[in-house]
Scaffold this active site. Structure first.
Site, PDB file in Angstrom:
ATOM      1  N   LYS A 237     -18.290 -18.969 -78.911  1.00  0.00           N
ATOM      2  CA  LYS A 237     -18.902 -19.014 -77.581  1.00  0.00           C
ATOM      3  C   LYS A 237     -20.300 -18.411 -77.574  1.00  0.00           C
ATOM      4  O   LYS A 237     -20.699 -17.696 -78.498  1.00  0.00           O
ATOM      5  CB  LYS A 237     -17.993 -18.321 -76.563  1.00  0.00           C
ATOM      6  CG  LYS A 237     -16.772 -19.188 -76.218  1.00  0.00           C
ATOM      7  CD  LYS A 237     -15.964 -18.651 -75.076  1.00  0.00           C
ATOM      8  CE  LYS A 237     -14.797 -19.605 -74.796  1.00  0.00           C
ATOM      9  NZ  LYS A 237     -13.828 -19.035 -73.848  1.00  0.00           N
ATOM     10  N   ARG A 271      -7.356 -17.200 -79.383  1.00  0.00           N
ATOM     11  CA  ARG A 271      -7.568 -18.653 -79.333  1.00  0.00           C
ATOM     12  C   ARG A 271      -8.816 -18.963 -80.147  1.00  0.00           C
ATOM     13  O   ARG A 271      -9.909 -18.538 -79.775  1.00  0.00           O
ATOM     14  CB  ARG A 271      -7.725 -19.093 -77.872  1.00  0.00           C
ATOM     15  CG  ARG A 271      -7.886 -20.583 -77.682  1.00  0.00           C
ATOM     16  CD  ARG A 271      -7.970 -20.922 -76.189  1.00  0.00           C
ATOM     17  NE  ARG A 271      -8.073 -22.358 -75.999  1.00  0.00           N
ATOM     18  CZ  ARG A 271      -9.209 -23.046 -76.070  1.00  0.00           C
ATOM     19  NH1 ARG A 271     -10.351 -22.417 -76.326  1.00  0.00           N
ATOM     20  NH2 ARG A 271      -9.225 -24.361 -75.892  1.00  0.00           N
TER      21      ARG A 271
HETATM   22  C1  9MG Z   1      -9.549 -23.996 -72.669  1.00  0.00           C
HETATM   23  N1  9MG Z   1     -10.244 -22.746 -72.927  1.00  0.00           N
HETATM   24  C2  9MG Z   1     -11.538 -22.603 -73.319  1.00  0.00           C
HETATM   25  N2  9MG Z   1     -11.836 -21.311 -73.440  1.00  0.00           N
HETATM   26  C3  9MG Z   1     -10.710 -20.623 -73.139  1.00  0.00           C
HETATM   27  C4  9MG Z   1     -10.375 -19.264 -73.071  1.00  0.00           C
HETATM   28  O1  9MG Z   1     -11.277 -18.316 -73.319  1.00  0.00           O
HETATM   29  N3  9MG Z   1      -9.128 -18.918 -72.725  1.00  0.00           N
HETATM   30  C5  9MG Z   1      -8.195 -19.876 -72.440  1.00  0.00           C
HETATM   31  N4  9MG Z   1      -6.969 -19.470 -72.085  1.00  0.00           N
HETATM   32  N5  9MG Z   1      -8.461 -21.184 -72.471  1.00  0.00           N
HETATM   33  C6  9MG Z   1      -9.695 -21.537 -72.811  1.00  0.00           C
END
Ligand code: 9MG
Length: 294
Positions: A237, A271
Site C-alpha cells: 500500500k 492479508r
Molecule cells: C479488500 N481489501 C483491501 N485492503 C484490505 C484491508 O486492508 N483489509 C481488508 N480486510 N480487506 C482489504
C-alpha cells in the site's frame, strides 16, 4: 535467562469460520487473490480464472492459511463492478477451490455476492464496508461464516480525495468497530465469528493515520474479555511507498516488515500479496516470541 522479554499481546479467541475454526498460536497469512482485469491478464473471463487458479496453487505451496478472493478492485478511485460481473468472477473460483481444504474468504460489500459466495462454499466474508450496506447483516446472519469487519471513512471512490480528519484515529477506529460489533451481535451473530480490521489506506492520511494505527494496532480492537482477532492489510500500500519511495511491485520488503510489526502488535491475520516471504518472516518472529516466553 533474561528478564527483558517483550509483553506480547494476548492471543485472541479462536475464530469460527465456516468449515474451520481458526486458532492463533501464530499469526495466519491470508493470500490476496484479486480476480480483476487490472490484476491479471485481459484475456477474458476464462484466462482470468485460469490465472487466478494458478495463483491460488502457488500460494498454497507457499504456505498460505486463508485465500481472499475479490472481484472488484478497492484501489482509491477504482470503478465499481456490476453485480453480474462480480458474481461471474468470484463464484466459479469459490466452487473450484472449495475442495482444497483451505479457508476461503470472499472480499465483497454486496449482500447478493455474500449470499452466492456462502452458498458456493465460502468460509469468511471480508467486508471493507463493515457490513453497513442494507441487507449485508441479513446475508451472513444465518450461516456459520466468519466475518471481517473493516473500518473505512468514506467510500472507495472518494475516500482519499479530501484530507481524512480524526481527533484521535486509534480511538475513533476502535469506537467504529465497537458499534459495528454491537449491530452484528444484536442481529444474533456470535462474537466468535467476528474479526476486526482498522482498514489501512481506507480514508486515512497516508503517513500520519496509517502509522498511528500500526504503532497502536492492539488498541484498535474492541475487547470482549479477550481481543477480537485483528486482520491487518498493508501489503504494497501507499503508506509503504510514502516512506520507501518505491512503486507498488517493489514494496515486498516493506510489506514483509509491516507484517512483522503488525504481528508484534497483536495482528492475528496478515492479508498479503507475497505469501512466501511473509510466511518465512513470521516463522522467525514466532520463534523469537517463543524464546522470549521460555
Ligand atoms: C479488500 N481489501 C483491501 N485492503 C484490505 C484491508 O486492508 N483489509 C481488508 N480486510 N480487506 C482489504
Amino acid at each position: 535467562m533474561s528478564i527483558t522479554a517483550l509483553p506480547f499481546p494476548l492471543e485472541p479467541e479462536p475464530l469460527q469460520c465456516g468449515r474451520f475454526t481458526l486458532t492463533f498460536e501464530r499469526p495466519l497469512v491470508m493470500g490476496i487473490l484479486n480476480v480483476t482485469p487490472d490484476s491479471f491478464s485481459d484475456g477474458g473471463q476464462f484466462a482470468l480464472r485460469g490465472d487466478a487458479l494458478r495463483q491460488a496453487e502457488r500460494m498454497m505451496l507457499d504456505g498460505v492459511d486463508i485465500i481472499d478472493i475479490g472481484g472488484e478492485s478497492t484501489r482509491p478511485g477504482a470503478p465499481p463492478v456490476p453485480l453480474d460481473e462480480e458474481l461471474e468472477r468470484v463464484i466459479p473460483l469459490v466452487e473450484q477451490l472449495r475442495d482444497a481444504q483451505i479457508p476461503l474468504s470472499v472480499d465483497t460489500y454486496k449482500p447478493e455476492v455474500m449470499r452466492h459466495a456462502l452458498a458456493a462454499g465460502a468460509d469468511l466474508i471480508n467486508d471493507i464496508w463493515g457490513f453497513r450496506m442494507p441487507g449485508a447483516i441479513e446475508a451472513v446472519r444465518d450461516s456459520a461464516c466468519g466475518l471481517c469487519v473493516m473500518h473505512m471513512l468514506g467510500e472507495p471512490q472518494t475516500m482519499q480525495l479530501g484530507e481524512p480528519a480524526y481527533q484521535d484515529v486509534v480511538s475513533e477506529v476502535r469506537e467504529f468497530l465497537t458499534q459495528r460489533i454491537a449491530a452484528l451481535t444484536q442481529a444474533g451473530i456470535a462474537k466468535a465469528r467476528i474479526s476486526v480490521d482498522p482498514g489501512f489506506g481506507f480514508g486515512k492520511a497516508v503517513v500520519e493515520h496509517n502509522y498511528a494505527l500500526l504503532a497502536h494496532l492492539a488498541e484498535t480492537a474492541p475487547h470482549a474479555g479477550r481481543p477480537f482477532p485483528i486482520l491487518a492489510g498493508m501489503s504494497r500500500k501507499s503508506m509503504l511507498g510514502a516512506v520507501t519511495g518505491r512503486a507498488a511491485p517493489e514494496r515486498v520488503a516493506a510489506s514483509v516488515a509491516a507484517a512483522v510489526l503488525a504481528a508484534e502488535r497483536g495482528a492475528a491475520i496478515l492479508r498479503v500479496h507475497d505469501v512466501a516471504p511473509t510466511v518465512d518472516a513470521l516463522k522467525v518472529w514466532a520463534a523469537t516470541r517463543d524464546a522470549a516466553r521460555r
